[in-house]
Design an enzyme around this catalytic site. Structure first.
Site, PDB file in Angstrom:
ATOM      1  N   SER A   7       0.838  -1.196   0.000  1.00  0.00           N
ATOM      2  CA  SER A   7       0.000   0.000   0.000  1.00  0.00           C
ATOM      3  C   SER A   7       0.873   1.246   0.000  1.00  0.00           C
ATOM      4  O   SER A   7       2.040   1.207   0.418  1.00  0.00           O
ATOM      5  CB  SER A   7      -0.901   0.001   1.243  1.00  0.00           C
ATOM      6  OG  SER A   7      -1.629   1.196   1.347  1.00  0.00           O
ATOM      7  N   ASN A   9      -0.658   3.941   1.366  1.00  0.00           N
ATOM      8  CA  ASN A   9      -1.472   4.689   2.317  1.00  0.00           C
ATOM      9  C   ASN A   9      -0.834   4.653   3.708  1.00  0.00           C
ATOM     10  O   ASN A   9      -0.789   3.608   4.359  1.00  0.00           O
ATOM     11  CB  ASN A   9      -2.878   4.097   2.354  1.00  0.00           C
ATOM     12  CG  ASN A   9      -3.856   4.949   3.138  1.00  0.00           C
ATOM     13  OD1 ASN A   9      -3.532   5.479   4.187  1.00  0.00           O
ATOM     14  ND2 ASN A   9      -5.066   5.066   2.614  1.00  0.00           N
ATOM     15  N   ASP A  67      -7.495  -5.036   0.737  1.00  0.00           N
ATOM     16  CA  ASP A  67      -8.360  -4.212  -0.104  1.00  0.00           C
ATOM     17  C   ASP A  67      -9.637  -4.016   0.684  1.00  0.00           C
ATOM     18  O   ASP A  67     -10.190  -4.986   1.239  1.00  0.00           O
ATOM     19  CB  ASP A  67      -8.651  -4.878  -1.452  1.00  0.00           C
ATOM     20  CG  ASP A  67      -9.207  -3.869  -2.449  1.00  0.00           C
ATOM     21  OD1 ASP A  67      -8.504  -2.880  -2.735  1.00  0.00           O
ATOM     22  OD2 ASP A  67     -10.338  -4.058  -2.936  1.00  0.00           O
ATOM     23  N   TYR A 181     -14.035   7.293   4.758  1.00  0.00           N
ATOM     24  CA  TYR A 181     -15.441   7.607   4.989  1.00  0.00           C
ATOM     25  C   TYR A 181     -15.841   7.518   6.464  1.00  0.00           C
ATOM     26  O   TYR A 181     -17.023   7.616   6.794  1.00  0.00           O
ATOM     27  CB  TYR A 181     -16.326   6.655   4.164  1.00  0.00           C
ATOM     28  CG  TYR A 181     -16.109   6.751   2.671  1.00  0.00           C
ATOM     29  CD1 TYR A 181     -16.777   7.706   1.904  1.00  0.00           C
ATOM     30  CD2 TYR A 181     -15.237   5.892   2.008  1.00  0.00           C
ATOM     31  CE1 TYR A 181     -16.595   7.798   0.531  1.00  0.00           C
ATOM     32  CE2 TYR A 181     -15.033   5.974   0.635  1.00  0.00           C
ATOM     33  CZ  TYR A 181     -15.715   6.928  -0.098  1.00  0.00           C
ATOM     34  OH  TYR A 181     -15.527   7.021  -1.453  1.00  0.00           O
ATOM     35  N   ASP A 182     -14.887   7.352   7.362  1.00  0.00           N
ATOM     36  CA  ASP A 182     -15.184   7.132   8.775  1.00  0.00           C
ATOM     37  C   ASP A 182     -16.080   8.202   9.410  1.00  0.00           C
ATOM     38  O   ASP A 182     -16.940   7.872  10.229  1.00  0.00           O
ATOM     39  CB  ASP A 182     -13.893   6.996   9.582  1.00  0.00           C
ATOM     40  CG  ASP A 182     -13.242   5.632   9.396  1.00  0.00           C
ATOM     41  OD1 ASP A 182     -13.811   4.780   8.683  1.00  0.00           O
ATOM     42  OD2 ASP A 182     -12.145   5.416   9.961  1.00  0.00           O
ATOM     43  N   LYS A 202     -11.718   0.833  17.755  1.00  0.00           N
ATOM     44  CA  LYS A 202     -11.907   0.545  16.333  1.00  0.00           C
ATOM     45  C   LYS A 202     -11.229  -0.762  15.942  1.00  0.00           C
ATOM     46  O   LYS A 202     -11.790  -1.570  15.181  1.00  0.00           O
ATOM     47  CB  LYS A 202     -11.372   1.692  15.488  1.00  0.00           C
ATOM     48  CG  LYS A 202     -11.649   1.524  13.989  1.00  0.00           C
ATOM     49  CD  LYS A 202     -11.112   2.694  13.189  1.00  0.00           C
ATOM     50  CE  LYS A 202     -11.395   2.489  11.695  1.00  0.00           C
ATOM     51  NZ  LYS A 202     -10.799   3.554  10.864  1.00  0.00           N
TER      52      LYS A 202
END
Length: 228
Positions: A7, A9, A67, A181-182, A202
């Site tokens: 990734s 990210n 993913d 989108y959290d 979480k």
């Protein structure tokens, strides 16, 4: 042990490092590795495997790949695997030029598209009977498929979900934790969005946290040579 994460990210890297504290999680950019595989799978698992295999062919070392995305029941499960590229109802699979819009724009589009779908289809559950609608008409869930890849003939996969619902208005977006989108994703059990709960909370209930917990057992078994 060093484990590569397929990734770019850094938020995902941070979460994975929290989930695998006994190992060093490294993303390609940490070592100057150019990495941008074509994710042309049709499922979360397929895209995760594509990323894992692509990076393993470069580093020939253990690789984790995930993913993930958000699936809105009122949209028939969209944006799903296209969550990162989603650019509104006209470009649900991403812009033609491959560019990505900002997360704020994605958030606004997703809320508006959901609201429009509900307004046009009051009995939305009949339109999408395959969707569970576990938390009412605004039900949504995150999906995460994680692959642990140690060779072309040896890899493992776990897939999990986190159930919730979308907020009604973009003005109700709350929280500074998490990412993506959290701030839109409401968790009834906490009466908070996924961006408002702690990282520890979480990791226990999230799609990535639960999938990672399953993969973690496999990782430890494989790396210690105790796998069957």
């Amino acid at each position: 042990m060093k484990i590569y994460l397929a990734s770019g990210n850094k938020n995902k890297k941070r979460e994975m490092q929290q989930l695998f504290p006994d190992h060093e999680i490294v993303i390609p950019s940490d070592e100057g590795i150019a990495f941008d595989p074509i994710e042309n799978g049709t499922t979360f698992y397929e895209n995760s495997l594509i990323k894992a295999k692509s990076l393993w062919q470069i580093v020939h070392a253990p690789v984790l790949a995930d993913d993930s995305g958000i699936c809105v029941d009122a949209l028939g499960g969209k944006p799903g695997i296209y969550s990162a590229r989603y650019a509104g109802p006209e470009y649900e699979k991403g812009l033609p030029d491959g560019q990505k819009i900002s997360q704020d724009e994605q958030n606004r589009f997703l809320i508006q598209q959901t609201n429009d779908s509900l307004a046009k289809n009051p009995d939305i559950k009949k339109k999408y009977p395959e969707c569970a609608f576990l938390n009412g008409k605004r039900s949504a869930h995150y999906v995460c498929a994680i692959v642990f890849y140690v060779g072309s003939d040896k890899f493992y996969v776990a897939q999990e979900t986190m159930e919730g619902a979308l907020i009604e208005n973009i003005e109700d977006a709350r929280g500074t934790g998490g990412f993506g989108y959290d701030p839109l994703f409401f968790l009834p059990q906490f009466n908070k969005t996924a961006a408002e709960i702690t990282a520890e909370q979480k990791n226990l209930i999230s799609h990535r946290g639960k999938a990672s917990a399953q993969i973690k057992k496999i990782v430890e078994s494989v790396l210690t040579g105790n796998d069957c």
